[in-house]
Design an enzyme around this catalytic site. Structure first.
Site, PDB file in Angstrom:
ATOM      1  N   ASP A 152      75.942 -16.848  17.424  1.00  0.00           N
ATOM      2  CA  ASP A 152      75.814 -18.223  17.888  1.00  0.00           C
ATOM      3  C   ASP A 152      76.307 -18.087  19.223  1.00  0.00           C
ATOM      4  OD1 ASP A 152      75.778 -21.111  17.885  1.00  0.00           O
ATOM      5  OD2 ASP A 152      77.476 -21.195  16.368  1.00  0.00           O
ATOM      6  N   GLY A 153      76.161 -19.368  19.993  1.00  0.00           N
ATOM      7  CA  GLY A 153      76.543 -19.509  21.417  1.00  0.00           C
ATOM      8  C   GLY A 153      77.241 -20.546  21.556  1.00  0.00           C
ATOM      9  N   GLU A 189      73.056 -18.471  22.944  1.00  0.00           N
ATOM     10  CA  GLU A 189      72.552 -18.401  21.684  1.00  0.00           C
ATOM     11  C   GLU A 189      71.609 -16.996  21.805  1.00  0.00           C
ATOM     12  OE1 GLU A 189      72.828 -20.228  18.709  1.00  0.00           O
ATOM     13  OE2 GLU A 189      73.578 -22.033  19.650  1.00  0.00           O
ATOM     14  N   ASP A 232      71.970 -20.889  14.334  1.00  0.00           N
ATOM     15  CA  ASP A 232      71.926 -22.304  14.040  1.00  0.00           C
ATOM     16  C   ASP A 232      70.880 -22.756  15.327  1.00  0.00           C
ATOM     17  OD1 ASP A 232      73.601 -22.384  16.021  1.00  0.00           O
ATOM     18  OD2 ASP A 232      75.184 -23.301  14.933  1.00  0.00           O
ATOM     19  N   HIS A 291      77.527 -25.989  11.629  1.00  0.00           N
ATOM     20  CA  HIS A 291      78.717 -26.818  11.416  1.00  0.00           C
ATOM     21  C   HIS A 291      78.495 -27.619  10.205  1.00  0.00           C
ATOM     22  CE1 HIS A 291      79.623 -26.180  15.758  1.00  0.00           C
ATOM     23  NE2 HIS A 291      78.533 -26.673  16.013  1.00  0.00           N
ATOM     24  N   ASP A 302      80.308 -19.288  15.170  1.00  0.00           N
ATOM     25  CA  ASP A 302      80.550 -20.300  16.038  1.00  0.00           C
ATOM     26  C   ASP A 302      82.209 -20.211  16.724  1.00  0.00           C
ATOM     27  OD1 ASP A 302      80.275 -23.118  17.251  1.00  0.00           O
ATOM     28  OD2 ASP A 302      81.799 -23.491  15.873  1.00  0.00           O
TER      29      ASP A 302
END
Length: 181
Positions: free
Chosen positions: A22-23, A66, A90, A144, A154
Site C-alpha cells: 500500500d501507499g 502504491e 487496494d 479500508h 496501510d
C-alpha cells in the site's frame, strides 16, 4: 505483468510469496510513504513474514507510493524465480494495468503515451525488470474494508508518510516486532 503459467488457485494451494502493499500520500501531492507485508506461504499458512516501509519526500503522489510499494515488494523476493508470487493491493488502477493488458501495451511503446512519457514510467520500467520471468499474479482488494494484511500495509505506509520510523530513530522492526517471524 500477470504470467498465467499457473492459476491463482493452484498458486495459493502451494508454496508462494504473498506481498501485501500500500501507499500513502497525505496532500497528494505531498510527502508519501509505502508499506508492505511480505510472506512466504505454504497454502494459506505464512511460514515466514517481514514488514517494510519507506518515506518519500514532498511532491510525490499516492499512485507513485502504491507503485513503489509493489516494486519494493518484488525487489525483496529472492532471485530464484521458481516460487510464484501474489501481489495484493487496494489500487484498482494498478491491478487492472497489470492484468488487463495495459502494462504490455505501454511496455511496447517504451513507456510513452503519444509524444509524452507515461506518468511514472520509471516505476513501470522498474516493475517490469523486477518481474523478470517470475510467475506473478495481481489481486485487488477493497481498501479500508478489514482485509487484515491490507490494513497492516496501510498502517505501515501511513506511518512512513508521517515519518514515524525516522523521527525517533525506531525502525519498522523495532516498532512492529510481532510482524516478523
Amino acid at each position: 505483468m500477470s504470467h498465467e503459467l499457473l492459476s491463482l488457485a493452484s498458486i495459493r494451494a502451494g508454496r508462494h510469496y504473498a506481498i501485501f502493499s500500500d501507499g500513502a500520500c497525505p496532500g497528494n501531492p505531498g510527502p508519501g510513504g509505502w508499506g508492505l507485508l511480505l510472506q512466504l506461504r505454504e497454502g494459506d499458512t505464512p511460514t515466514r513474514q517481514a514488514a517494510f516501509a519507506g518515506y518519500q519526500p514532498p511532491n510525490t503522489t499516492n499512485v507513485r507510493m502504491e507503485m513503489t510499494a509493489a516494486l519494493k515488494g518484488l525487489s525483496k523476493l529472492p532471485p530464484e524465480a521458481d516460487t510464484p508470487a501474489v501481489i495484493t493491493m487496494d489500487n484498482k488502477m494498478i491491478v487492472e494495468m497489470m492484468t488487463l493488458g495495459g502494462f504490455e501495451k505501454w511496455k511496447a511503446t517504451g513507456w510513452w503515451r503519444g509524444t509524452k512519457p507515461l506518468p511514472n514510467a520509471d516505476l513501470w520500467e522498474g516493475i517490469d525488470k523486477a518481474l523478470g520471468a517470475r510467475d506473478v499474479h495481481w489481486q485487488w482488494v477493497r481498501g479500508h474494508a478489514g482485509h487484515p494484511e491490507n490494513e497492516i500495509a496501510d498502517m505501515l505506509a501511513s506511518n512512513a508518510a508521517a515519518r514515524r520510523y525516522m523521527g525517533d530513530g525506531r525502525s519498522v522492526r523495532a516498532t512492529h516486532e510481532g510482524l516478523f517471524f
